[in-house]
Design a protein around this motif. Structure first.
Motif, PDB file in Angstrom:
ATOM      1  N   ASN A  89       0.808  -1.214   0.000  1.00  0.00           N
ATOM      2  CA  ASN A  89       0.000   0.000   0.000  1.00  0.00           C
ATOM      3  C   ASN A  89       0.847   1.274   0.000  1.00  0.00           C
ATOM      4  O   ASN A  89       0.533   2.246   0.659  1.00  0.00           O
ATOM      5  N   CYS A  90       1.952   1.246  -0.713  1.00  0.00           N
ATOM      6  CA  CYS A  90       2.804   2.422  -0.829  1.00  0.00           C
ATOM      7  C   CYS A  90       2.222   3.341  -1.898  1.00  0.00           C
ATOM      8  O   CYS A  90       1.999   2.913  -3.017  1.00  0.00           O
ATOM      9  N   ARG A  91       1.992   4.591  -1.527  1.00  0.00           N
ATOM     10  CA  ARG A  91       1.491   5.539  -2.526  1.00  0.00           C
ATOM     11  C   ARG A  91       2.646   6.132  -3.309  1.00  0.00           C
ATOM     12  O   ARG A  91       3.744   6.300  -2.788  1.00  0.00           O
ATOM     13  N   VAL A  92       2.379   6.457  -4.546  1.00  0.00           N
ATOM     14  CA  VAL A  92       3.412   7.062  -5.398  1.00  0.00           C
ATOM     15  C   VAL A  92       3.461   8.567  -5.141  1.00  0.00           C
ATOM     16  O   VAL A  92       2.429   9.216  -5.046  1.00  0.00           O
ATOM     17  N   LEU A  93       4.675   9.089  -5.004  1.00  0.00           N
ATOM     18  CA  LEU A  93       4.847  10.537  -4.849  1.00  0.00           C
ATOM     19  C   LEU A  93       4.965  11.124  -6.247  1.00  0.00           C
ATOM     20  O   LEU A  93       5.985  10.964  -6.908  1.00  0.00           O
ATOM     21  N   GLU A  94       3.922  11.783  -6.683  1.00  0.00           N
ATOM     22  CA  GLU A  94       3.824  12.163  -8.090  1.00  0.00           C
ATOM     23  C   GLU A  94       4.958  13.027  -8.628  1.00  0.00           C
ATOM     24  O   GLU A  94       5.573  12.704  -9.595  1.00  0.00           O
ATOM     25  N   ASN A  95       5.228  14.171  -7.976  1.00  0.00           N
ATOM     26  CA  ASN A  95       6.162  15.087  -8.636  1.00  0.00           C
ATOM     27  C   ASN A  95       7.595  14.964  -8.132  1.00  0.00           C
ATOM     28  O   ASN A  95       8.370  15.897  -8.237  1.00  0.00           O
ATOM     29  N   ARG A  96       7.929  13.831  -7.558  1.00  0.00           N
ATOM     30  CA  ARG A  96       9.314  13.621  -7.140  1.00  0.00           C
ATOM     31  C   ARG A  96      10.131  13.161  -8.334  1.00  0.00           C
ATOM     32  O   ARG A  96       9.604  12.896  -9.397  1.00  0.00           O
ATOM     33  N   ARG A  97      11.429  13.051  -8.084  1.00  0.00           N
ATOM     34  CA  ARG A  97      12.283  12.643  -9.203  1.00  0.00           C
ATOM     35  C   ARG A  97      11.918  11.232  -9.667  1.00  0.00           C
ATOM     36  O   ARG A  97      11.523  10.384  -8.873  1.00  0.00           O
ATOM     37  N   LYS A  98      12.052  11.023 -10.965  1.00  0.00           N
ATOM     38  CA  LYS A  98      11.700   9.724 -11.544  1.00  0.00           C
ATOM     39  C   LYS A  98      12.914   9.187 -12.288  1.00  0.00           C
ATOM     40  O   LYS A  98      13.088   9.448 -13.465  1.00  0.00           O
ATOM     41  N   PRO A  99      13.763   8.468 -11.574  1.00  0.00           N
ATOM     42  CA  PRO A  99      14.953   7.938 -12.241  1.00  0.00           C
ATOM     43  C   PRO A  99      14.604   6.844 -13.240  1.00  0.00           C
ATOM     44  O   PRO A  99      13.530   6.240 -13.169  1.00  0.00           O
TER      45      PRO A  99
END
Length: 167
Positions: A89-99
């Motif tokens: 149930n980990c939510r995605v942090l939308e505007n963080r860096r996306k390596p």
């Protein structure tokens, strides 16, 4: 609560769909990439758990020496830490860096394929797109694909040192 079950099943169905389009070896590479990325990013600022958002450009080629898999994994940061016991149930942090990680793996052709050689490169996508980085990645991946070939279709581990000494 009965009404709550449906959307979840739908979500799970979607996840299964993307996974289904990947071969078992590709799934294994994605898992290895995540492990590699989490090990590599062990600095204190990087305790977040990342997960794959998309897998692109998957290549899978088989030859007598085994199977070569190459793919790019786009990662996203989640609200969980790496130590999180429950990761579903980990939510995605939308505007963080996306390596993005590029991975090339060569597996042998055993029943439980072993990794003969591998190469990873992770970074921001603009970094991976830079010409000199791309060239290096391509060269490294070609070398990985050659692993186990030994220039001879009859190559078997252990035979190599022996045949090398022959005229």
């Amino acid at each position: 609560a009965a009404g709550m079950r449906l959307p979840l099943a739908l979500c799970l169905g979607l996840v299964a769909l993307t996974a289904a389009s990947q071969s078992p070896l590709q799934r294994r590479v994605v898992k290895e990439v995540l492990d590699y990325f989490h090990r590599r990013s062990s600095s204190s600022s990087m305790h977040s758990l990342f997960k794959e958002q998309a897998v692109e450009g998957a290549v899978e080629r088989e030859d007598s020496s085994g199977t070569f898999v190459q793919l790019r994994v786009n990662l996203v940061q989640t609200t969980c830490t790496k130590q999180a016991p429950r990761r579903q149930n980990c939510r995605v942090l939308e505007n963080r860096r996306k390596p993005t990680c590029l991975a090339c793996y060569k597996f042998d052709s055993g029943d439980v394929p072993k990794v003969l050689d591998k190469y990873h490169n992770c970074g921001p996508s603009h970094y991976l797109a830079a010409k000199e980085i791309k060239h290096r990645d391509e060269a490294e991946c070609r070398a990985v694909e050659e692993a186990g070939r030994g220039g001879d279709a009859l190559y078997l581990p252990g035979m190599y040192a022996f045949s090398k000494g022959l005229p």
